[in-house]
Write an enzyme that holds these catalytic residues in place. Structure first.
Site, PDB file in Angstrom:
ATOM      1  CE  LYS A 282      -3.789  -2.546   1.916  1.00  0.00           C
ATOM      2  NZ  LYS A 282      -4.501  -3.094   3.072  1.00  0.00           N
TER       3      LYS A 282
ATOM      4  CD  GLN B  48      -3.599  -4.718   6.297  1.00  0.00           C
ATOM      5  OE1 GLN B  48      -3.395  -3.769   5.548  1.00  0.00           O
ATOM      6  NE2 GLN B  48      -4.287  -5.784   5.917  1.00  0.00           N
TER       7      GLN B  48
ATOM      8  CG  ASP C  64     -10.097  -0.843   4.183  1.00  0.00           C
ATOM      9  OD1 ASP C  64      -9.713  -1.100   3.027  1.00  0.00           O
ATOM     10  OD2 ASP C  64      -9.452  -1.106   5.209  1.00  0.00           O
TER      11      ASP C  64
END
Ligand code: NAP
Length: 278
Positions: A49, A93, A116
């Site tokens: 990322k 995460q 997300d």
């Protein structure tokens, strides 16, 4: 023989578009990535990322917290990031260590920074078709399907898997494009027969060699979301590629299919977040 859908090429195009827009408009865009603990797979995802941020001209802020971090400490960091104007997107995460409740953390992220699209507000917006962010993996799959030139309208689509992260939103995005959608799961009866109906088959199960040739209709588009390790510890998907590929019209490889798309769509969402906050 199926044509391979090249996730690397499609994802590069998405990242190039994000970079071009950021450069041409002189935007300052920032993504905070928070990782807690020592999960090796998570570390690889976070590094990928960060690399994608560099490619796109997005500033990345990494917060690597120790395994023993408390839920309160993480929630305090999320509050700080919610209030930081340099941070347009926040990504925590997953998975998190046992002492931290993931739902509480997701709920704390400001919905306009939730790149997300896991927050209940964003999930609800996806459901009603009026969304700010699309969930990264399903949105990436839609890009891959579009790259084949296929119009999803009226197609029989079967999604195997009903997780909140992949299966359910995947079905919803296909439905928004007027597909006839069936969602399968571990209690589905005669899974192979249901899957054989599919013009577009999306597998998000997490088991190597799960989708076999007898589950695939001739000429189907087969999208493999799975990320598994086989007996030789090599990365593989859910689809038994060698036997399914000759039956499909298009198929995604693993690696090099859905995986790179997820990260590219995260970059797109971070840019969308910048606009939402302007
Ligand atoms: P998950 O939460 O474990 O969900 C798996 C789904 O598969 C569940 O709905 C489960 O059904 C279903 N399933 C399990 N065994 C089955 C069976 N025998 N027959 C039919 N359905 C069955 O996993 P996930 O988070 O959705 O992820 C799925 C896979 O995608 C994993 O390999 C993951 O690593 C991968 N993934 C890849 C990306 C990417 O960027 N490429 C992103 C996210 C996830 P029940 O609900 O009935 O248990």
């Amino acid at each position: 023989m199926a044509k391979l859908i090249d996730g690397k090429a499609v994802s590069q195009k998405v990242k190039d578009e994000v970079r071009a827009e950021i450069e041409s408009k002189g935007l300052k865009v920032g993504l905070a990535v928070v990782i807690v603990g020592n999960n090796q797979a998570s570390r690889v995802y976070v590094n990928n990322k960060k690399k994608a941020c560099e490619v796109c001209g997005i500033q990345s802020f990494e917060y690597a917290l120790p395994e023993e971090t408390t839920e309160k400490e993480l929630l305090d960091l999320v509050d700080t990031l919610n209030n930081d104007p340099k941070v347009n997107g926040i990504l925590v995460q997953l998975p998190l260590p046992k002492q931290i409740n993931e739902e509480n953390v997701i709920a704390r992220i400001s919905p306009i920074k939730d790149v997300d699209a896991f927050h209940a507000v964003n999930v609800g917006k996806i459901m009603i078709g009026n969304y700010s962010f699309l969930p990264c993996t399903p949105a990436g799959v839609m890009e891959l399907i579009h790259s084949t030139g296929t119009d999803v309208t009226g197609k029989e689509c079967v999604v195997i898997g009903r997780s909140n992260i992949v299966g359910k939103p995947m079905a919803m995005l296909l439905l928004h494009e007027n597909a006839t959608v069936t969602i399968c799961h571990s209690r589905t009866k005669d899974l192979a027969a249901v899957c054989r109906r599919a013009d577009i088959l999306v597998s998000a199960v997490g088991k190597a060699d799960f989708v076999t040739a007898d589950m695939v209709k001739d000429g189907a588009i087969v999208i493999d979301v799975g990320m598994n390790r086989n007996a030789e510890n090599k990365l593989c998907g859910d689809v038994k590629f060698d036997e399914v590929e000759p039956k499909a019209s298009y198929i995604t490889p693993v690696p090099g299919g859905v995986g790179p798309m997820t990260i590219a769509m995260l970059m797109k969402n971070t840019l969308a977040a910048k606009y939402l906050q302007s």
